[in-house]
Design an enzyme around this catalytic site. Sequence first.
Site, PDB file in Angstrom:
ATOM      1  N   GLU A 185     -38.469 -29.921   6.288  1.00 62.98           N
ATOM      2  CA  GLU A 185     -37.977 -31.307   6.406  1.00 62.98           C
ATOM      3  C   GLU A 185     -38.449 -31.924   7.722  1.00 62.98           C
ATOM      4  O   GLU A 185     -38.740 -33.119   7.785  1.00 62.98           O
ATOM      5  CB  GLU A 185     -36.444 -31.321   6.287  1.00 62.98           C
ATOM      6  CG  GLU A 185     -36.012 -31.065   4.846  1.00 62.98           C
ATOM      7  CD  GLU A 185     -34.641 -30.418   4.698  1.00 62.98           C
ATOM      8  OE1 GLU A 185     -33.856 -30.405   5.671  1.00 62.98           O
ATOM      9  OE2 GLU A 185     -34.363 -29.914   3.592  1.00 62.98           O
TER      10      GLU A 185
ATOM     11  N   ASN B 288     -27.887 -23.220   7.676  1.00 61.61           N
ATOM     12  CA  ASN B 288     -28.495 -24.456   8.176  1.00 61.61           C
ATOM     13  C   ASN B 288     -27.710 -25.627   7.584  1.00 61.61           C
ATOM     14  O   ASN B 288     -27.892 -25.967   6.422  1.00 61.61           O
ATOM     15  CB  ASN B 288     -29.968 -24.490   7.725  1.00 61.61           C
ATOM     16  CG  ASN B 288     -30.644 -25.794   8.071  1.00 61.61           C
ATOM     17  OD1 ASN B 288     -30.108 -26.609   8.830  1.00 61.61           O
ATOM     18  ND2 ASN B 288     -31.830 -26.003   7.516  1.00 61.61           N
ATOM     19  N   TRP B 289     -26.843 -26.214   8.412  1.00 65.04           N
ATOM     20  CA  TRP B 289     -25.973 -27.281   7.893  1.00 65.04           C
ATOM     21  C   TRP B 289     -26.712 -28.599   7.703  1.00 65.04           C
ATOM     22  O   TRP B 289     -26.187 -29.530   7.123  1.00 65.04           O
ATOM     23  CB  TRP B 289     -24.791 -27.496   8.844  1.00 65.04           C
ATOM     24  CG  TRP B 289     -23.797 -26.377   8.857  1.00 65.04           C
ATOM     25  CD1 TRP B 289     -23.914 -25.142   8.266  1.00 65.04           C
ATOM     26  CD2 TRP B 289     -22.516 -26.382   9.503  1.00 65.04           C
ATOM     27  NE1 TRP B 289     -22.790 -24.398   8.499  1.00 65.04           N
ATOM     28  CE2 TRP B 289     -21.911 -25.128   9.257  1.00 65.04           C
ATOM     29  CE3 TRP B 289     -21.821 -27.315  10.270  1.00 65.04           C
ATOM     30  CZ2 TRP B 289     -20.650 -24.796   9.745  1.00 65.04           C
ATOM     31  CZ3 TRP B 289     -20.570 -26.984  10.759  1.00 65.04           C
ATOM     32  CH2 TRP B 289     -19.990 -25.743  10.500  1.00 65.04           C
ATOM     33  N   LYS B 290     -27.924 -28.710   8.248  1.00 61.80           N
ATOM     34  CA  LYS B 290     -28.692 -29.966   8.183  1.00 61.80           C
ATOM     35  C   LYS B 290     -27.821 -31.107   8.723  1.00 61.80           C
ATOM     36  O   LYS B 290     -27.003 -30.873   9.611  1.00 61.80           O
ATOM     37  CB  LYS B 290     -29.197 -30.206   6.758  1.00 61.80           C
ATOM     38  CG  LYS B 290     -29.905 -28.965   6.199  1.00 61.80           C
ATOM     39  CD  LYS B 290     -30.683 -29.220   4.960  1.00 61.80           C
ATOM     40  CE  LYS B 290     -31.350 -27.919   4.509  1.00 61.80           C
ATOM     41  NZ  LYS B 290     -32.201 -28.072   3.350  1.00 61.80           N
TER      42      LYS B 290
ATOM     43  N   GLY C 120     -29.004 -23.310   3.073  1.00 55.76           N
ATOM     44  CA  GLY C 120     -28.648 -24.710   3.277  1.00 55.76           C
ATOM     45  C   GLY C 120     -27.336 -25.032   2.580  1.00 55.76           C
ATOM     46  O   GLY C 120     -26.246 -24.747   3.088  1.00 55.76           O
ATOM     47  N   GLY C 121     -27.433 -25.599   1.379  1.00 58.54           N
ATOM     48  CA  GLY C 121     -26.250 -26.080   0.645  1.00 58.54           C
ATOM     49  C   GLY C 121     -25.102 -25.081   0.582  1.00 58.54           C
ATOM     50  O   GLY C 121     -23.940 -25.442   0.825  1.00 58.54           O
TER      51      GLY C 121
ATOM     52  N   GLY D 147     -33.090 -27.007  -1.838  1.00 59.58           N
ATOM     53  CA  GLY D 147     -32.158 -28.024  -2.312  1.00 59.58           C
ATOM     54  C   GLY D 147     -32.382 -28.444  -3.749  1.00 59.58           C
ATOM     55  O   GLY D 147     -31.835 -29.442  -4.211  1.00 59.58           O
TER      56      GLY D 147
ATOM     57  N   GLU E   9     -39.629 -20.309   3.224  1.00 62.26           N
ATOM     58  CA  GLU E   9     -38.891 -21.295   2.446  1.00 62.26           C
ATOM     59  C   GLU E   9     -39.853 -22.113   1.597  1.00 62.26           C
ATOM     60  O   GLU E   9     -40.423 -23.102   2.085  1.00 62.26           O
ATOM     61  CB  GLU E   9     -38.126 -22.240   3.387  1.00 62.26           C
ATOM     62  CG  GLU E   9     -37.084 -21.563   4.239  1.00 62.26           C
ATOM     63  CD  GLU E   9     -35.941 -22.508   4.568  1.00 62.26           C
ATOM     64  OE1 GLU E   9     -34.794 -22.124   4.331  1.00 62.26           O
ATOM     65  OE2 GLU E   9     -36.193 -23.629   5.031  1.00 62.26           O
TER      66      GLU E   9
ATOM     67  N   SER F  72     -32.480 -22.638  -2.105  1.00 60.40           N
ATOM     68  CA  SER F  72     -31.503 -22.472  -3.187  1.00 60.40           C
ATOM     69  C   SER F  72     -30.970 -21.047  -3.309  1.00 60.40           C
ATOM     70  O   SER F  72     -30.636 -20.597  -4.407  1.00 60.40           O
ATOM     71  CB  SER F  72     -32.071 -22.959  -4.531  1.00 60.40           C
ATOM     72  OG  SER F  72     -32.355 -24.342  -4.465  1.00 60.40           O
TER      73      SER F  72
ATOM     74  N   HIS G  13     -38.974 -26.280  10.193  1.00 61.04           N
ATOM     75  CA  HIS G  13     -38.402 -26.489   8.854  1.00 61.04           C
ATOM     76  C   HIS G  13     -39.242 -27.540   8.127  1.00 61.04           C
ATOM     77  O   HIS G  13     -39.710 -28.502   8.736  1.00 61.04           O
ATOM     78  CB  HIS G  13     -36.942 -26.943   8.976  1.00 61.04           C
ATOM     79  CG  HIS G  13     -36.233 -26.902   7.653  1.00 61.04           C
ATOM     80  ND1 HIS G  13     -36.414 -27.868   6.690  1.00 61.04           N
ATOM     81  CD2 HIS G  13     -35.379 -25.988   7.130  1.00 61.04           C
ATOM     82  CE1 HIS G  13     -35.687 -27.547   5.628  1.00 61.04           C
ATOM     83  NE2 HIS G  13     -35.052 -26.412   5.859  1.00 61.04           N
TER      84      HIS G  13
END
Length: 255
Positions: free
Chosen positions: A102, A9-11, A239-240, A178, A172, A218, A100
């Site tokens: 966010e 997930n590149w956001k 993600g990251g 993150g 999640e 994470s 998600h």
Amino acid sequence: MRQNLVAGNWKMNMTYQDGLALVSEITSMVADEVTAANAPQVVICPPFPLLHAIGRLLPQGSRFHLGAQNCHHKESGAFTGEVSAKMLASVGCEYVILGHSERRQYFREDDELLSQKLKAALAAGLKPIFCVGESLDTREADETFNFIGKQLQDGLFHLSNEEFDQVTIAYEPIWAIGTGKTASSAQAQEVHAFIRERIARAYDAKAALNTTILYGGSANAQNARELFSQPDVDGGLIGGASLKSRDFTDIIKSF
Ligand code: PGA
């Protein structure tokens, strides 16, 4: 169908040029290094403007698939700035992330809206990756299972058996996204087993066994193997660490 799966997930990260370079690196590293029979399917979820070009870089018929990070709940119309599920399918998307945390938090997406988004995605032939997860307050109040049970019940379990078959679930925990704080493998396993038990109750034992359930928050090249070794953890929503080719490839190799 239950399968090992890793989704990146590149956001809201990566320009067109940087995104294309990253995917070229990932696909060639994976082609060189990933040989295990149980190696996962890989879904790349870049921002909308990059989808089509990145889809064309993914080798046809390979383990790579294209996914989006969101879609609108209507098929078309006067919704300035929005993107429909049908449009995503038309540029080669197979998956879409929905629910998600966010999106729930910053864009006020609630279970009612998410139910509609799920229907829209499924009608367009997309496979939803449906996210659930509790905040730190909820966990500390010992309400994690109640909270996730409600997210599943209100957001997801309205689907028919055939529709539910198309869904991947991602657990999640919000406190882990993150933050560098990963859920322990035991914490992840406990919630994944709970989700499977709720699926069995809402549908049947076969549906529970056949659902792919990912962990996100994470996850990285250091902790992925331990997380993915849990019996009810089928992979990760990353993600990251999906923004670095070495890290993401190492996660793909963690089965
Ligand atoms: P993270 O994000 O891996 O950077 O914690 C996961 C996600 O939000 O999907």
